[in-house]
Write a protein that holds these residues in place. Structure first.
Motif, PDB file in Angstrom:
ATOM      1  N   GLY A  88       0.543  -1.440   0.099  1.00  0.00           N
ATOM      2  CA  GLY A  88       0.201  -0.235  -0.093  1.00  0.00           C
ATOM      3  C   GLY A  88       0.833   1.084   0.096  1.00  0.00           C
ATOM      4  N   GLU A  89      -0.374   2.571   0.526  1.00  0.00           N
ATOM      5  CA  GLU A  89       1.118   3.719   0.426  1.00  0.00           C
ATOM      6  C   GLU A  89       1.318   4.281   1.055  1.00  0.00           C
ATOM      7  OE1 GLU A  89      -2.100   6.640  -0.985  1.00  0.00           O
ATOM      8  OE2 GLU A  89      -2.921   5.790  -2.481  1.00  0.00           O
ATOM      9  N   LEU A  90       1.417   3.346   2.674  1.00  0.00           N
ATOM     10  CA  LEU A  90       2.054   3.817   3.293  1.00  0.00           C
ATOM     11  C   LEU A  90       4.289   3.432   3.584  1.00  0.00           C
ATOM     12  CD1 LEU A  90       0.273   3.155   6.284  1.00  0.00           C
ATOM     13  CD2 LEU A  90       0.280   5.287   4.957  1.00  0.00           C
ATOM     14  N   LEU A  91       4.153   2.002   2.210  1.00  0.00           N
ATOM     15  CA  LEU A  91       5.487   1.714   1.999  1.00  0.00           C
ATOM     16  C   LEU A  91       5.909   2.443   1.229  1.00  0.00           C
ATOM     17  CD1 LEU A  91       7.298  -0.731   2.553  1.00  0.00           C
ATOM     18  CD2 LEU A  91       6.451  -1.478   0.096  1.00  0.00           C
ATOM     19  N   GLU A  92       7.454   3.018   2.337  1.00  0.00           N
ATOM     20  CA  GLU A  92       8.484   3.686   1.951  1.00  0.00           C
ATOM     21  C   GLU A  92       9.522   3.486   0.644  1.00  0.00           C
ATOM     22  OE1 GLU A  92       9.565   8.302   3.863  1.00  0.00           O
ATOM     23  OE2 GLU A  92      10.723   6.820   4.363  1.00  0.00           O
ATOM     24  N   THR A  93      10.173   2.439   1.565  1.00  0.00           N
ATOM     25  CA  THR A  93      11.449   1.784   0.618  1.00  0.00           C
ATOM     26  C   THR A  93      11.826   0.520   1.314  1.00  0.00           C
ATOM     27  OG1 THR A  93      12.439   2.662   2.844  1.00  0.00           O
ATOM     28  CG2 THR A  93      12.808   3.746   1.087  1.00  0.00           C
ATOM     29  N   VAL A  94      11.476  -0.343   0.326  1.00  0.00           N
ATOM     30  CA  VAL A  94      12.242  -1.691   1.116  1.00  0.00           C
ATOM     31  C   VAL A  94      13.828  -2.389  -0.546  1.00  0.00           C
ATOM     32  CG1 VAL A  94      10.512  -2.436  -1.917  1.00  0.00           C
ATOM     33  CG2 VAL A  94      10.747  -3.891  -0.613  1.00  0.00           C
ATOM     34  N   ARG A 143      15.738 -21.107  -1.007  1.00  0.00           N
ATOM     35  CA  ARG A 143      16.641 -19.895  -0.648  1.00  0.00           C
ATOM     36  C   ARG A 143      15.855 -19.225   0.394  1.00  0.00           C
ATOM     37  NH1 ARG A 143      18.697 -16.257  -5.478  1.00  0.00           N
ATOM     38  NH2 ARG A 143      17.026 -14.899  -6.479  1.00  0.00           N
ATOM     39  N   SER A 144      16.611 -18.341   1.719  1.00  0.00           N
ATOM     40  CA  SER A 144      16.244 -16.889   1.626  1.00  0.00           C
ATOM     41  C   SER A 144      16.643 -15.728   1.884  1.00  0.00           C
ATOM     42  CB  SER A 144      16.117 -17.403   3.703  1.00  0.00           C
ATOM     43  OG  SER A 144      16.168 -16.919   4.233  1.00  0.00           O
ATOM     44  N   ILE A 145      15.312 -15.155   1.732  1.00  0.00           N
ATOM     45  CA  ILE A 145      15.795 -13.263   1.937  1.00  0.00           C
ATOM     46  C   ILE A 145      15.740 -12.567   2.745  1.00  0.00           C
ATOM     47  CG2 ILE A 145      16.571 -11.741  -0.401  1.00  0.00           C
ATOM     48  CD1 ILE A 145      16.383 -13.453  -2.556  1.00  0.00           C
ATOM     49  N   ALA A 146      16.374 -11.784   2.817  1.00  0.00           N
ATOM     50  CA  ALA A 146      15.797 -10.819   4.146  1.00  0.00           C
ATOM     51  C   ALA A 146      15.191  -9.592   3.753  1.00  0.00           C
ATOM     52  CB  ALA A 146      16.444 -10.907   5.663  1.00  0.00           C
ATOM     53  N   TRP A 147      14.625  -9.001   3.756  1.00  0.00           N
ATOM     54  CA  TRP A 147      13.896  -7.775   3.383  1.00  0.00           C
ATOM     55  C   TRP A 147      13.613  -7.056   3.857  1.00  0.00           C
ATOM     56  CZ3 TRP A 147      13.683  -6.628  -1.592  1.00  0.00           C
ATOM     57  CH2 TRP A 147      13.673  -8.078  -2.939  1.00  0.00           C
ATOM     58  N   ARG A 148      14.019  -4.884   4.456  1.00  0.00           N
ATOM     59  CA  ARG A 148      13.387  -4.061   5.066  1.00  0.00           C
ATOM     60  C   ARG A 148      12.515  -3.198   4.375  1.00  0.00           C
ATOM     61  NH1 ARG A 148      18.526  -2.641   8.676  1.00  0.00           N
ATOM     62  NH2 ARG A 148      17.917  -4.589   9.845  1.00  0.00           N
ATOM     63  N   LEU A 149      11.370  -2.934   5.341  1.00  0.00           N
ATOM     64  CA  LEU A 149      10.444  -2.446   4.733  1.00  0.00           C
ATOM     65  C   LEU A 149      10.387  -1.667   6.080  1.00  0.00           C
ATOM     66  CD1 LEU A 149       9.654  -5.866   4.012  1.00  0.00           C
ATOM     67  CD2 LEU A 149       7.296  -4.866   3.824  1.00  0.00           C
ATOM     68  N   ARG A 150      10.160  -0.529   5.559  1.00  0.00           N
ATOM     69  CA  ARG A 150       9.899   1.298   6.068  1.00  0.00           C
ATOM     70  C   ARG A 150       8.871   1.955   5.039  1.00  0.00           C
ATOM     71  NH1 ARG A 150      14.402   5.795   6.043  1.00  0.00           N
ATOM     72  NH2 ARG A 150      15.041   4.571   7.104  1.00  0.00           N
ATOM     73  N   PHE A 151       7.546   1.512   6.610  1.00  0.00           N
ATOM     74  CA  PHE A 151       6.479   2.443   6.681  1.00  0.00           C
ATOM     75  C   PHE A 151       6.678   3.781   7.403  1.00  0.00           C
ATOM     76  CE2 PHE A 151       5.755  -2.014   6.555  1.00  0.00           C
ATOM     77  CZ  PHE A 151       5.608  -2.181   5.442  1.00  0.00           C
ATOM     78  N   ARG A 152       5.553   4.835   6.771  1.00  0.00           N
ATOM     79  CA  ARG A 152       5.357   6.427   6.531  1.00  0.00           C
ATOM     80  C   ARG A 152       4.577   6.829   6.557  1.00  0.00           C
ATOM     81  NH1 ARG A 152      10.134   9.619   8.612  1.00  0.00           N
ATOM     82  NH2 ARG A 152      11.366   8.307   7.558  1.00  0.00           N
ATOM     83  N   HIS A 153       3.433   7.332   7.888  1.00  0.00           N
ATOM     84  CA  HIS A 153       2.645   8.423   7.096  1.00  0.00           C
ATOM     85  C   HIS A 153       2.875  10.130   7.236  1.00  0.00           C
ATOM     86  CE1 HIS A 153      -1.080   9.832   7.413  1.00  0.00           C
ATOM     87  NE2 HIS A 153      -1.766   8.815   7.119  1.00  0.00           N
ATOM     88  N   PRO A 154       2.596  10.572   6.042  1.00  0.00           N
ATOM     89  CA  PRO A 154       2.678  12.045   5.862  1.00  0.00           C
ATOM     90  C   PRO A 154       2.896  12.634   6.847  1.00  0.00           C
ATOM     91  CG  PRO A 154       1.370  11.929   4.128  1.00  0.00           C
ATOM     92  CD  PRO A 154       1.623  10.102   4.482  1.00  0.00           C
ATOM     93  N   GLU A 155       1.372  12.016   7.755  1.00  0.00           N
ATOM     94  CA  GLU A 155       0.619  13.567   7.995  1.00  0.00           C
ATOM     95  C   GLU A 155       0.463  12.834  10.186  1.00  0.00           C
ATOM     96  OE1 GLU A 155      -2.850  13.610   6.854  1.00  0.00           O
ATOM     97  OE2 GLU A 155      -2.101  14.547   4.968  1.00  0.00           O
ATOM     98  N   ARG A 156       0.873  12.237  10.723  1.00  0.00           N
ATOM     99  CA  ARG A 156       0.852  11.211  11.207  1.00  0.00           C
ATOM    100  C   ARG A 156       1.378  10.408  11.905  1.00  0.00           C
ATOM    101  NH1 ARG A 156      -2.292   6.652  11.916  1.00  0.00           N
ATOM    102  NH2 ARG A 156      -3.622   6.252   9.931  1.00  0.00           N
ATOM    103  N   THR A 157       2.067   9.410  13.010  1.00  0.00           N
ATOM    104  CA  THR A 157       3.027   8.280  13.438  1.00  0.00           C
ATOM    105  C   THR A 157       1.515   7.388  13.285  1.00  0.00           C
ATOM    106  OG1 THR A 157       4.108   9.948  15.359  1.00  0.00           O
ATOM    107  CG2 THR A 157       4.021   7.081  14.984  1.00  0.00           C
ATOM    108  N   LEU A 158       2.629   5.917  12.266  1.00  0.00           N
ATOM    109  CA  LEU A 158       1.194   4.729  12.661  1.00  0.00           C
ATOM    110  C   LEU A 158       1.534   4.299  13.727  1.00  0.00           C
ATOM    111  CD1 LEU A 158       3.176   3.980   9.282  1.00  0.00           C
ATOM    112  CD2 LEU A 158       0.812   4.603   9.184  1.00  0.00           C
ATOM    113  N   THR A 159       0.685   3.524  14.013  1.00  0.00           N
ATOM    114  CA  THR A 159       0.175   2.464  14.671  1.00  0.00           C
ATOM    115  C   THR A 159       0.493   0.850  14.982  1.00  0.00           C
ATOM    116  OG1 THR A 159      -2.469   2.082  14.250  1.00  0.00           O
ATOM    117  CG2 THR A 159      -1.808   3.989  15.652  1.00  0.00           C
ATOM    118  N   ASP A 160       0.859   0.568  15.058  1.00  0.00           N
ATOM    119  CA  ASP A 160       1.588  -1.323  15.101  1.00  0.00           C
ATOM    120  C   ASP A 160       0.507  -1.441  14.660  1.00  0.00           C
ATOM    121  OD1 ASP A 160       3.944  -0.984  16.579  1.00  0.00           O
ATOM    122  OD2 ASP A 160       3.219  -1.777  18.216  1.00  0.00           O
TER     123      ASP A 160
END
Length: 791
Positions: A729-735, A751-768
């Motif tokens: 969705g739109e909250l994903l900033e980088t992967v 095989r196993s590949i580890a990914w790091r996902l960064r989420f951010r909301h432009p107007e408020r702090t995200l909840t878990d």
């Protein structure tokens, strides 16, 4: 161009600077002096000697014993190998203890049993020319023992001037004197000769004329717009007087005879080439025409030359007798038996002379000047000058009048100069009176035409054709060092920067950042069907124009290998030539690069790693981004073609750029050479527009989650990333991936590949819970579409 200081002073007596000062001034005027030589500085020990007797050496067939009177207390015996020494002649002599140029000291010696008490010298041994065929002969009567330098006036200085191709006016003493004299051409004086024949009348005609019974006609007026001529009868060919021979020796020329020396004197004095024909051997006809098929000519250097059709020649009624503007023919040369001469003083087209000289592999003093442009108004003056000189040194009687065949009129160039424009370019006021003061002394005429000045350019300056050329002359004559060094206020131009220059600058920065060195290779290449041929190639190995840059860089790479250089990175931006629709080729600006050897300098802390295809791809991807060529793709399975291994080629921009490994069979590589990687791309004249969007800096914290995903080993990571982006969705900033694991705990073939996902909301702090829902959506989509599961 060799210039004699004393000759300059004779032409412009107002010149009072020392040779060193003149050298500095010439440099500031745009004609730097490469070398300053004091001609007689190393000849102080040389004296004039008279050879009283010459007899064979008793013990050597090629040596002779010369009895020399050097003004001392008796006659000295000198062993000499030259054959031109005659009893009663005068020659330069180096006595025992004398020093020659180069530091050679003359010592008393015994040669084949006979004592030699000095040395009779050649011109080359004295540094007065390159002639080493015999001892330097002095004409006239001299006092034995007199100083050689003082007697011949050799206390002179020779300036070797570096004359650029656009300044033919500096290829003469008169032109240089005009530049240096305080009053310019108003200070110039031509030394008078004793004959008083400088007022020879010339009858001007169209395409044909006659003088002294010789009919002169011009068939090719486009390439010979002017031909002046005169006949002198009853000349006595012999050695030149020493004042004339000395003038030529001081500039490095070898005196030949009084007729040829007179033409060479005027050539170097005025810059106008001339030629003298033996009239009896020439016949009564002179035709300036193009050479015909199969015609041949033995030139003055003794070489039989086959002429191409279209070469401009001087012919008599039957055959060519000279190469126009290049060299005369042996059959009509002036010899000791000559009594009547025909003098040629003509104007030839630079391109015609260049074509003949290059086609025959020749270069002479005459062709050097004609190729750069001779003053079209100089011929009458030069002809009268050489007639006057020949009558003074060789006698005879000139047939009056001479003739000036002049079918092609050459008008002087007129340039309009805006003083306001000159001020904007130079940054200083340029009033009309300053224009006249700076330009008129060197032959320009300045007339006031309102807001513009009309500047008439002298014929000796074919390089001045535009307003900016006149402004450059103003700066040069004013003195480049006279302008203020401070930076003046600048108003930026409204014109956009050149697009191609912008592209090239970005490419330069890219390759320099990667550690590449810029190369410059020749624009010529060996013959090949897909290359454009040259009409007049310099050699068989450079007979065509290049159609790629990579071939030249590979030759430079082989040159480095031949010198033991293993790690090489070169790039070049240049023009290639492709077959066009008409006669002219189509040009493209390209960039090419080659790399081989180590990825980085070797260090004790690590092992040597060579450049590989992934280094090449990383560079190629950056180049494609700079040139905005879009996505890079790789070729597979195609047969090898061109210079690259097709199965390892990357391309972008629809074939506008390619990169890959160079085929082994196209280079002469040593055994220790590593693979060679190459790039070649066409530079666009302007970069494609690129969308730029503004995005403010984030104000709220991001939330990061790591996912270790297990899937099939053959599944591309790019496909996994695409599904993650679509499902998060739109909250994903980088992967981005940060770990790869295969082994214990992972099923075979996966095989196993580890990914790091960064989420951010432009107007408020995200909840878990919000982030958890996005992660569940990602895992569900991955399992359903790619059969990828969480580890």
């Amino acid at each position: 161009m060799n210039i004699s200081y004393r000759w300059l002073r004779a032409l412009a007596p107002t010149i009072t600077d020392t040779p060193e000062q003149l050298a500095e001034r010439l440099g500031m005027l745009g004609a730097p002096v490469d070398e300053l030589t004091r001609v007689g500085a190393e000849l102080a020990d040389i004296v004039i000697a008279r050879v009283a007797d010459v007899r064979p050496h008793p013990n050597a067939d090629r040596l002779r014993l010369c009895m020399v009177d050097a003004g001392g207390n008796g006659v000295l015996q000198v062993v000499c190998g030259a054959t031109n020494v005659q009893a009663g002649g005068f020659y330069p002599f180096a006595p025992v203890g004398a020093s020659l140029p180069g530091g050679v000291v003359i010592r008393k010696a015994k040669l084949r049993g006979e004592v030699s008490e000095g040395m009779l010298c050649s011109a080359r041994e004295l540094g007065l020319g390159r002639d080493h065929s015999g001892i330097m002969e002095l004409s006239g009567e001299w006092a034995p023992g007199a100083s050689f330098v003082e007697s011949l006036g050799l206390d002179d200085a020779r300036l070797l001037i570096d004359v650029t191709a656009n300044r033919p006016d500096l290829l003469s003493h008169l032109g240089v004197a005009r530049e240096l004299a305080p009053g310019g051409q108003a200070d110039l004086r031509l030394e008078p000769f004793s004959s008083g024949a400088g007022d020879l009348e010339l009858v001007e005609t169209g395409h044909e004329g006659e003088t002294g019974g010789v009919r002169i006609s011009i068939e090719d007026a486009a390439r010979c717009p002017r031909y002046t001529s005169a006949v002198i009868r009853g000349v006595r060919v012999g050695p030149s007087p020493e004042w004339l021979a000395t003038r030529l020796r001081t500039i490095g020329l070898r005196p030949i005879n009084n007729i040829v020396d007179a033409t060479n004197f005027v050539l170097h004095e005025l810059g106008q080439p001339l030629h003298a024909f033996d009239l009896e051997r020439l016949g009564g006809r002179v035709v300036v025409r193009q050479a015909r098929a199969g015609e041949r000519l033995r030139t003055l250097d003794g070489v039989e030359r086959e002429l191409d059709e279209g070469m401009l020649v001087i012919a008599d009624a039957e055959r060519p007798v000279a190469l126009a503007g290049v060299m005369g023919g042996e059959d009509t040369e002036v010899t000791d038996a000559t009594s009547d001469v025909l003098l040629e003083c003509a104007l030839f087209d630079p391109r015609a002379v260049r074509r003949t000289a290059r086609g025959l592999g020749m270069s002479t003093d005459a062709s050097y000047r004609f190729e750069r442009g001779v003053d079209p108004e100089l011929q009458p003056l030069a002809l009268r000058r050489v007639v006057d000189l020949i009558l003074s040194v060789a006698g005879g009687e000139v047939v009056r009048p001479g003739v000036d065949v002049h079918p092609g009129r050459v008008e002087r160039t007129v340039v309009e100069l805006r003083p306001a424009r000159a001020e904007r370019v130079l940054g200083v006021p340029v009033p009309p009176e300053d224009v006249s003061r700076l330009l008129e002394p060197i032959g320009f005429a300045v007339a006031n035409g309102g807001e513009k000045l009309r500047v008439t350019v002298p014929g000796a300056r074919p390089d001045v054709t535009r307003e900016i050329d006149v402004i450059e002359e103003l700066a040069r004559r004013r003195g480049y060092d006279s302008f203020d060094e401070r930076l003046l206020p600048l108003r930026p131009s409204n014109a956009p920067p050149d697009g191609l220059n912008t592209v090239a600058t970005a490419v330069h920065q890219l390759f320099r950042r990667w550690g590449f060195l810029e190369a410059r290779t020749a624009g010529f290449a060996p013959a090949r069907e897909d290359r454009v041929p040259l009409l007049n190639p310099l050699s068989s190995e450079e007979s065509h124009l290049r159609n790629d840059l990579l071939s030249g860089l590979l030759r430079r790479l082989e040159h480095n290998w031949a010198h033991g250089v293993r790690d090489v990175r070169l790039y070049e931006i240049g023009t290639v030539f492709l077959p066009g629709e008409g006669e002219m080729p189509r040009e493209e600006i390209r960039v090419a690069a080659v790399a081989t050897g180590a990825r980085q300098p070797q260090h004790w802390s690590g092992t040597r790693e060579a450049w590989d295809r992934w280094d090449l791809k990383a560079l190629f991807v950056e180049l494609a981004e700079v040139l905005r060529l879009g996505t890079v793709s790789g070729g597979e399975g195609a047969p090898d073609a061109g210079l690259l291994v097709a199965s390892e080629v990357f391309s972008a921009g629809g074939g506008a750029a390619e990169a890959g490994r160079v085929r082994d069979d196209v280079m002469d590589a040593p055994l220790w050479a590593e693979p060679v990687w190459a790039i070649e791309a066409r530079l666009p004249e302007i970069l494609a527009p690129q969308e730029v969007r503004y995005r403010p800096l984030p104000e709220h914290p991001a939330v990061e989650r790591d996912l270790a995903l297990v899937g099939d080993r053959g599944l591309p990571a790019e496909a996994v990333e695409q599904v993650i982006r679509e499902a998060a969705g739109e909250l994903l900033e980088t992967v981005r991936p940060f770990d790869l694991y295969e082994g214990k705990g992972i099923p075979e073939g996966e095989r196993s590949i580890a990914w790091r996902l960064r989420f951010r909301h432009p107007e408020r702090t995200l909840t878990d819970p919000e982030v958890d829902r996005a992660i569940e959506a990602v895992l569900g989509a991955l399992h359903q579409r790619l059969n990828v599961r969480r580890r």
